[in-house]
Design a protein around this motif. Structure first.
Motif, PDB file in Angstrom:
ATOM      1  N   TYR A  99       4.562  -8.549  -8.423  1.00  0.00           N
ATOM      2  CA  TYR A  99       5.853  -7.670  -8.111  1.00  0.00           C
ATOM      3  C   TYR A  99       4.903  -6.456  -8.077  1.00  0.00           C
ATOM      4  CZ  TYR A  99       8.832 -11.502  -7.037  1.00  0.00           C
ATOM      5  OH  TYR A  99       8.973 -13.332  -6.656  1.00  0.00           O
ATOM      6  N   GLY A 100       4.540  -5.944  -8.879  1.00  0.00           N
ATOM      7  CA  GLY A 100       4.745  -4.705  -9.243  1.00  0.00           C
ATOM      8  C   GLY A 100       2.739  -4.250  -8.566  1.00  0.00           C
ATOM      9  N   LYS A 106       4.390   1.535  -2.487  1.00  0.00           N
ATOM     10  CA  LYS A 106       3.749   1.304  -1.444  1.00  0.00           C
ATOM     11  C   LYS A 106       5.174   1.539  -0.285  1.00  0.00           C
ATOM     12  CE  LYS A 106      -0.569  -0.895  -3.020  1.00  0.00           C
ATOM     13  NZ  LYS A 106      -0.164  -0.952  -4.374  1.00  0.00           N
ATOM     14  N   LYS A 107       4.635   0.791   0.755  1.00  0.00           N
ATOM     15  CA  LYS A 107       6.544   1.308   1.765  1.00  0.00           C
ATOM     16  C   LYS A 107       7.007  -0.609   1.846  1.00  0.00           C
ATOM     17  CE  LYS A 107       7.361   1.302   6.422  1.00  0.00           C
ATOM     18  NZ  LYS A 107       7.863   2.300   6.896  1.00  0.00           N
ATOM     19  N   GLN A 111       6.816  -7.911   5.258  1.00  0.00           N
ATOM     20  CA  GLN A 111       6.095  -9.472   5.146  1.00  0.00           C
ATOM     21  C   GLN A 111       5.396  -8.894   3.673  1.00  0.00           C
ATOM     22  OE1 GLN A 111       6.127  -6.749   7.414  1.00  0.00           O
ATOM     23  NE2 GLN A 111       6.589  -8.149   8.824  1.00  0.00           N
ATOM     24  N   ARG A 112       5.619  -7.937   2.911  1.00  0.00           N
ATOM     25  CA  ARG A 112       5.065  -7.159   1.616  1.00  0.00           C
ATOM     26  C   ARG A 112       5.700  -7.955   0.408  1.00  0.00           C
ATOM     27  NH1 ARG A 112       1.306  -3.769  -0.251  1.00  0.00           N
ATOM     28  NH2 ARG A 112       0.392  -2.139   1.065  1.00  0.00           N
ATOM     29  N   ILE A 113       7.352  -8.113   1.012  1.00  0.00           N
ATOM     30  CA  ILE A 113       7.791  -8.808   0.032  1.00  0.00           C
ATOM     31  C   ILE A 113       7.718 -10.215  -0.389  1.00  0.00           C
ATOM     32  CG2 ILE A 113      10.547  -9.621  -0.630  1.00  0.00           C
ATOM     33  CD1 ILE A 113      11.134  -6.646   0.223  1.00  0.00           C
ATOM     34  N   SER A 114       7.292 -10.737   1.275  1.00  0.00           N
ATOM     35  CA  SER A 114       7.454 -12.230   1.532  1.00  0.00           C
ATOM     36  C   SER A 114       5.755 -12.350   1.061  1.00  0.00           C
ATOM     37  CB  SER A 114       6.950 -12.374   2.762  1.00  0.00           C
ATOM     38  OG  SER A 114       8.346 -12.437   3.856  1.00  0.00           O
ATOM     39  N   LEU A 115       4.683 -11.692   1.018  1.00  0.00           N
ATOM     40  CA  LEU A 115       3.297 -12.356   0.950  1.00  0.00           C
ATOM     41  C   LEU A 115       3.379 -12.001  -0.846  1.00  0.00           C
ATOM     42  CD1 LEU A 115       0.930 -12.365   0.909  1.00  0.00           C
ATOM     43  CD2 LEU A 115       0.340  -9.992   0.479  1.00  0.00           C
ATOM     44  N   ILE A 160      13.343 -13.872  -0.962  1.00  0.00           N
ATOM     45  CA  ILE A 160      13.069 -12.687  -0.146  1.00  0.00           C
ATOM     46  C   ILE A 160      13.905 -12.203   0.747  1.00  0.00           C
ATOM     47  CG2 ILE A 160      11.433 -12.013   2.743  1.00  0.00           C
ATOM     48  CD1 ILE A 160      10.153 -14.349   1.260  1.00  0.00           C
ATOM     49  N   GLY A 161      14.926 -12.480   0.900  1.00  0.00           N
ATOM     50  CA  GLY A 161      15.897 -11.680   1.643  1.00  0.00           C
ATOM     51  C   GLY A 161      16.961 -10.847   0.714  1.00  0.00           C
ATOM     52  N   THR A 162      17.017 -11.578  -0.677  1.00  0.00           N
ATOM     53  CA  THR A 162      17.628 -11.226  -1.743  1.00  0.00           C
ATOM     54  C   THR A 162      16.416  -9.478  -1.863  1.00  0.00           C
ATOM     55  OG1 THR A 162      18.771 -13.073  -2.122  1.00  0.00           O
ATOM     56  CG2 THR A 162      18.601 -11.252  -4.110  1.00  0.00           C
ATOM     57  N   ILE A 163      15.568  -9.728  -2.439  1.00  0.00           N
ATOM     58  CA  ILE A 163      14.532  -8.743  -2.288  1.00  0.00           C
ATOM     59  C   ILE A 163      14.956  -7.399  -1.825  1.00  0.00           C
ATOM     60  CG2 ILE A 163      12.047  -7.726  -3.289  1.00  0.00           C
ATOM     61  CD1 ILE A 163      11.349 -10.507  -4.314  1.00  0.00           C
TER      62      ILE A 163
END
Length: 179
Positions: A99-100, A106-107, A111-115, A160-163
């Motif tokens: 996660y870090g 980073k932006k 997409q980043r959260i999902s990946l 993903i939605g919560t993050i």
């Protein structure tokens, strides 16, 4: 900027703010993992990923992993004495690192959260944790895998939605820096 000072790359900032936020995140991880969770021997449904992600976003991959590992050890000491297994500590550390790596400085996009979430799901939840459970309970990993895959597929969009929803205030109040 709350956590940023001039420093060498990969050298964590150890200051009062970092220690206090680390302690807060450790306590949140322990509470979400052990108190506010639905748990069976093979499947746990909790929001423990959320403080790990927020800690990794704010403090970076190394400190995010260390905080997650410390929370795992302390949670085992306080809530399940005698059931400590170091593999799960390694899994917690790897989750914080992933996660870090994907979200710190980073932006933060969907997409980043999902990946990051999919990689944690595949590498940590379905691979490592299933391996640890099969070692711990001396049964075939295939017995655990079906229920874990089903749980993960149902909870992945919620995660993903919560993050994404929780990381937006961090950006709004400029607690994190985006590139």
């Amino acid at each position: 900027m709350l956590f940023y000072t001039k420093r060498q790359p990969f050298q964590p900032v150890i200051c009062t703010n970092t220690l206090v936020f680390s302690a807060i995140f450790i306590s949140l991880i322990i509470m979400f993992t052990n108190v506010f969770a639905i748990q069976t021997p093979f499947i746990r449904i909790s929001l423990s990923f959320l403080p790990i992600v927020m800690c990794s976003i704010l403090l970076g991959p190394l400190l995010g992993g260390i905080v997650a590992a410390i929370a795992d050890v302390l949670g085992c000491m306080f809530f399940s004495p005698g059931l400590f297994f170091p593999g799960f500590t390694l899994s917690s550390f790897v989750s914080g690192m992933i996660y870090g790596y994907f979200l710190h400085n980073k932006k933060i996009t969907l997409q980043r959260i999902s990946l990051a979430s999919v990689i944690v799901l595949l590498l940590v939840d379905l691979s490592l944790n299933t391996l640890w459970l099969s070692i711990l309970y001396q049964k075939a990993g295939n017995l655990f895998l079906f229920g874990r895959v089903l749980k993960s597929l149902v909870l992945l969009p919620i995660q993903i939605g919560t993050i994404y929803a929780v990381s937006k205030p961090l950006l709004r109040y400029k607690l994190v820096r985006q590139q």
